[in-house]
Write a protein that holds these residues in place. Structure first.
Motif, PDB file in Angstrom:
ATOM      1  N   ASN A  38     -84.667  80.940  81.976  1.00 27.63           N
ATOM      2  CA  ASN A  38     -84.273  79.543  82.175  1.00 27.63           C
ATOM      3  C   ASN A  38     -84.217  78.738  80.876  1.00 27.63           C
ATOM      4  O   ASN A  38     -83.828  77.580  80.881  1.00 27.63           O
ATOM      5  CB  ASN A  38     -85.202  78.857  83.185  1.00 27.63           C
ATOM      6  CG  ASN A  38     -86.674  78.985  82.828  1.00 27.63           C
ATOM      7  OD1 ASN A  38     -87.086  78.632  81.718  1.00 27.63           O
ATOM      8  ND2 ASN A  38     -87.479  79.484  83.762  1.00 27.63           N
ATOM      9  N   PHE A  39     -84.629  79.368  79.768  1.00 22.32           N
ATOM     10  CA  PHE A  39     -84.633  78.672  78.481  1.00 22.32           C
ATOM     11  C   PHE A  39     -84.735  79.724  77.391  1.00 22.32           C
ATOM     12  O   PHE A  39     -85.460  80.708  77.528  1.00 22.32           O
ATOM     13  CB  PHE A  39     -85.834  77.719  78.400  1.00 22.32           C
ATOM     14  CG  PHE A  39     -86.084  77.145  77.032  1.00 22.32           C
ATOM     15  CD1 PHE A  39     -85.328  76.088  76.557  1.00 22.32           C
ATOM     16  CD2 PHE A  39     -87.102  77.650  76.215  1.00 22.32           C
ATOM     17  CE1 PHE A  39     -85.571  75.550  75.294  1.00 22.32           C
ATOM     18  CE2 PHE A  39     -87.352  77.116  74.961  1.00 22.32           C
ATOM     19  CZ  PHE A  39     -86.572  76.065  74.505  1.00 22.32           C
ATOM     20  N   LYS A  41     -84.262  80.278  72.780  1.00 21.61           N
ATOM     21  CA  LYS A  41     -83.878  79.838  71.441  1.00 21.61           C
ATOM     22  C   LYS A  41     -84.007  81.017  70.481  1.00 21.61           C
ATOM     23  O   LYS A  41     -84.993  81.753  70.507  1.00 21.61           O
ATOM     24  CB  LYS A  41     -84.770  78.687  70.954  1.00 21.61           C
ATOM     25  CG  LYS A  41     -84.610  77.396  71.741  1.00 21.61           C
ATOM     26  CD  LYS A  41     -83.237  76.776  71.554  1.00 21.61           C
ATOM     27  CE  LYS A  41     -83.067  75.509  72.374  1.00 21.61           C
ATOM     28  NZ  LYS A  41     -81.709  74.924  72.233  1.00 21.61           N
ATOM     29  N   LYS A 104     -89.101  66.264  74.235  1.00 22.36           N
ATOM     30  CA  LYS A 104     -87.925  67.017  74.663  1.00 22.36           C
ATOM     31  C   LYS A 104     -87.430  67.946  73.566  1.00 22.36           C
ATOM     32  O   LYS A 104     -87.713  67.750  72.389  1.00 22.36           O
ATOM     33  CB  LYS A 104     -86.806  66.061  75.087  1.00 22.36           C
ATOM     34  CG  LYS A 104     -87.125  65.268  76.345  1.00 22.36           C
ATOM     35  CD  LYS A 104     -85.953  64.414  76.776  1.00 22.36           C
ATOM     36  CE  LYS A 104     -86.279  63.675  78.069  1.00 22.36           C
ATOM     37  NZ  LYS A 104     -85.118  62.842  78.510  1.00 22.36           N
ATOM     38  N   TRP A 105     -86.679  68.952  73.997  1.00 26.04           N
ATOM     39  CA  TRP A 105     -86.049  69.921  73.107  1.00 26.04           C
ATOM     40  C   TRP A 105     -84.575  69.957  73.481  1.00 26.04           C
ATOM     41  O   TRP A 105     -84.227  70.350  74.582  1.00 26.04           O
ATOM     42  CB  TRP A 105     -86.681  71.290  73.292  1.00 26.04           C
ATOM     43  CG  TRP A 105     -86.296  72.332  72.280  1.00 26.04           C
ATOM     44  CD1 TRP A 105     -85.077  72.498  71.688  1.00 26.04           C
ATOM     45  CD2 TRP A 105     -87.149  73.354  71.739  1.00 26.04           C
ATOM     46  NE1 TRP A 105     -85.098  73.553  70.819  1.00 26.04           N
ATOM     47  CE2 TRP A 105     -86.367  74.105  70.835  1.00 26.04           C
ATOM     48  CE3 TRP A 105     -88.470  73.718  71.955  1.00 26.04           C
ATOM     49  CZ2 TRP A 105     -86.880  75.201  70.141  1.00 26.04           C
ATOM     50  CZ3 TRP A 105     -88.978  74.801  71.264  1.00 26.04           C
ATOM     51  CH2 TRP A 105     -88.186  75.523  70.364  1.00 26.04           C
ATOM     52  N   GLY A 107     -82.745  67.551  74.291  1.00 29.29           N
ATOM     53  CA  GLY A 107     -82.501  66.652  75.401  1.00 29.29           C
ATOM     54  C   GLY A 107     -83.142  67.027  76.713  1.00 29.29           C
ATOM     55  O   GLY A 107     -82.948  66.337  77.716  1.00 29.29           O
ATOM     56  N   ARG A 108     -83.936  68.112  76.742  1.00 30.02           N
ATOM     57  CA  ARG A 108     -84.577  68.511  78.004  1.00 30.02           C
ATOM     58  C   ARG A 108     -86.013  68.930  77.741  1.00 30.02           C
ATOM     59  O   ARG A 108     -86.401  69.234  76.624  1.00 30.02           O
ATOM     60  CB  ARG A 108     -83.815  69.673  78.658  1.00 30.02           C
ATOM     61  CG  ARG A 108     -83.772  70.919  77.792  1.00 30.02           C
ATOM     62  CD  ARG A 108     -83.160  72.121  78.506  1.00 30.02           C
ATOM     63  NE  ARG A 108     -84.045  72.670  79.496  1.00 30.02           N
ATOM     64  CZ  ARG A 108     -83.964  73.930  79.949  1.00 30.02           C
ATOM     65  NH1 ARG A 108     -83.024  74.746  79.494  1.00 30.02           N
ATOM     66  NH2 ARG A 108     -84.803  74.375  80.850  1.00 30.02           N
ATOM     67  N   GLN A 109     -86.808  68.938  78.815  1.00 27.85           N
ATOM     68  CA  GLN A 109     -88.172  69.446  78.755  1.00 27.85           C
ATOM     69  C   GLN A 109     -88.135  70.877  79.289  1.00 27.85           C
ATOM     70  O   GLN A 109     -87.991  71.096  80.491  1.00 27.85           O
ATOM     71  CB  GLN A 109     -89.102  68.570  79.586  1.00 27.85           C
ATOM     72  CG  GLN A 109     -90.508  69.127  79.787  1.00 27.85           C
ATOM     73  CD  GLN A 109     -91.191  69.566  78.514  1.00 27.85           C
ATOM     74  OE1 GLN A 109     -91.173  70.750  78.173  1.00 27.85           O
ATOM     75  NE2 GLN A 109     -91.790  68.626  77.800  1.00 27.85           N
ATOM     76  N   PRO A 110     -88.250  71.881  78.413  1.00 28.94           N
ATOM     77  CA  PRO A 110     -88.058  73.267  78.849  1.00 28.94           C
ATOM     78  C   PRO A 110     -89.273  73.896  79.509  1.00 28.94           C
ATOM     79  O   PRO A 110     -89.145  74.947  80.151  1.00 28.94           O
ATOM     80  CB  PRO A 110     -87.735  73.992  77.538  1.00 28.94           C
ATOM     81  CG  PRO A 110     -88.464  73.210  76.495  1.00 28.94           C
ATOM     82  CD  PRO A 110     -88.424  71.787  76.955  1.00 28.94           C
ATOM     83  N   GLU A 204     -86.124  63.824  67.424  1.00 27.09           N
ATOM     84  CA  GLU A 204     -86.625  64.377  68.681  1.00 27.09           C
ATOM     85  C   GLU A 204     -87.857  65.216  68.379  1.00 27.09           C
ATOM     86  O   GLU A 204     -87.946  65.845  67.329  1.00 27.09           O
ATOM     87  CB  GLU A 204     -85.543  65.252  69.323  1.00 27.09           C
ATOM     88  CG  GLU A 204     -85.871  65.768  70.699  1.00 27.09           C
ATOM     89  CD  GLU A 204     -84.739  66.610  71.270  1.00 27.09           C
ATOM     90  OE1 GLU A 204     -84.262  66.291  72.364  1.00 27.09           O
ATOM     91  OE2 GLU A 204     -84.345  67.588  70.601  1.00 27.09           O
ATOM     92  N   LEU A 206     -91.304  67.585  70.359  1.00 26.22           N
ATOM     93  CA  LEU A 206     -91.898  68.182  71.549  1.00 26.22           C
ATOM     94  C   LEU A 206     -93.247  68.773  71.160  1.00 26.22           C
ATOM     95  O   LEU A 206     -93.366  69.438  70.120  1.00 26.22           O
ATOM     96  CB  LEU A 206     -91.001  69.288  72.103  1.00 26.22           C
ATOM     97  CG  LEU A 206     -91.594  70.081  73.262  1.00 26.22           C
ATOM     98  CD1 LEU A 206     -91.209  69.422  74.586  1.00 26.22           C
ATOM     99  CD2 LEU A 206     -91.112  71.521  73.264  1.00 26.22           C
TER     100      LEU A 206
END
Length: 235
Positions: A38-39, A41, A104-105, A107-110, A204, A206
Motif C-alpha cells: 500500500n506504500f 519508496k 505527511k509524506w 501529501g499522505r499519511q502512509p 513537509e 513526517l
C-alpha cells in the motif's frame, strides 16, 4: 495490522551498482503490481555517518507498507525485492509495526498506528527541505548525525532519501522509547528542531515510531535482531 518493511541492500561491484541505478526507474513499474503493497519508496543513502549530502553509491533501500505481515512475507519473495537480494552482496529486511505517526509524506499519511511501544523501537523522520534552506540544513545535520552515531544507546542508524539534498529520511533503532526521547530533547538535536520550527525549513515533514517485529539477513556482518535482544537483556 499494517506491516512496514525496510529493505537495505549493499552492492560492492561496479556492474551491480550500475544495475541498481537502472532499477531506481525500472522497479517503479513492478512495485504497483505487488499484492498487499500500500506504500513504497525507493531510496539511496548517504556516506560517513549515514545522513550526509554525499551519496553512498553502494547502499540502497526499499521502504514499503503492507496490509499484513502475511502479505509482506509473500510480496518480499517477488520482484523487485527478490532480484535486488539476489544481486546484492549483503541485504537485510526489518519488519516493523507503526505505533505513532504525525505529518505527511508526499501529501499522505502512509502509516497506520496501532498500540504502543514494546521494547526496542525504531524512529523515522522524513522531511522535504526547502531549497532556500538546504545549505543551512546540511551545515547542521552532519554534526547531529555524528552525535547519534556516538550515543552509546543507539543500536543502529542510517540516512536514506528519495532526492539528494532535498528529500531525506533518518532511521534509527533504540533500546526503548524513553532512551530515544531523552536524546531528542538534548544538545544539538534539540537546537536543530527549534531552528526547523522557528525558521520554517521544511515544506513537509513526517515523524513515525515503530515496534520491531523481526529481522532477516545481516548488515555489515551483524545480526541486528540479536544485537537488539542483547541490548534489551543488558538493560
Amino acid at each position: 495490522m499494517q506491516t512496514v518493511t525496510l529493505n537495505l541492500f549493499r552492492f560492492d561491484r561496479a556492474l551491480t551498482r550500475l544495475w541498481v541505478l537502472g532499477q531506481m526507474g525500472a522497479a517503479r513499474f513492478a512495485l504497483p503490481h505487488v499484492k498487499g503493497l500500500n506504500f513504497w519508496k525507493l531510496c539511496g543513502s548517504g556516506t560517513g555517518e549515514g545522513f550526509t549530502p554525499k551519496p553512498n553509491w553502494g547502499t540502497w533501500a526499499i521502504l514499503a507498507g503492507w496490509d499484513s505481515r502475511e502479505q509482506a512475507d509473500a510480496g518480499l519473495q517477488r520482484p523487485p525485492f527478490s532480484q535486488w537480494r539476489q544481486r546484492a552482496d549483503e541485504s537485510m529486511t526489518l519488519f516493523l509495526e507503526p505505533y505513532a505517526a504525525r505529518g505527511k509524506w508526499a501529501g499522505r499519511q502512509p502509516f497506520v498506528p496501532e498500540g504502543g511501544p514494546d521494547g526496542a523501537i525504531a524512529a523515522m523522520t522524513r522531511a522535504t527541505v526547502k531549497p532556500a534552506h538546504a545549505l543551512r540544513f546540511w551545515g547542521r545535520v552532519p554534526d547531529i548525525s555524528a552525535k547519534v552515531g556516538t550515543d552509546p544507546n543507539v543500536i543502529f542508524k542510517i540516512g536514506i532519501g528519495e532526492v539528494p539534498l532535498l528529500h531525506q529520511v533518518t532511521f534509527s533503532i533504540w533500546p526503548d522509547a524513553d532512551t530515544m526521547a531523552a536524546f531528542a530533547r538534548r544538545g544539538e538535536h534539540a537546537e536543530a528542531i527549534r531552528a526547523v520550527r522557528d525558521e520554517n525549513w521544511f515544506n513537509e515533514e513526517l515523524y513515525a515510531r515503530f515496534r520491531i517485529t523481526g529481522c532477516e539477513g545481516t548488515w555489515e556482518g551483524r545480526d541486528l535482531m540479536s544485537a537488539t535482544n542483547n541490548t534489551q537483556e543488558a538493560a
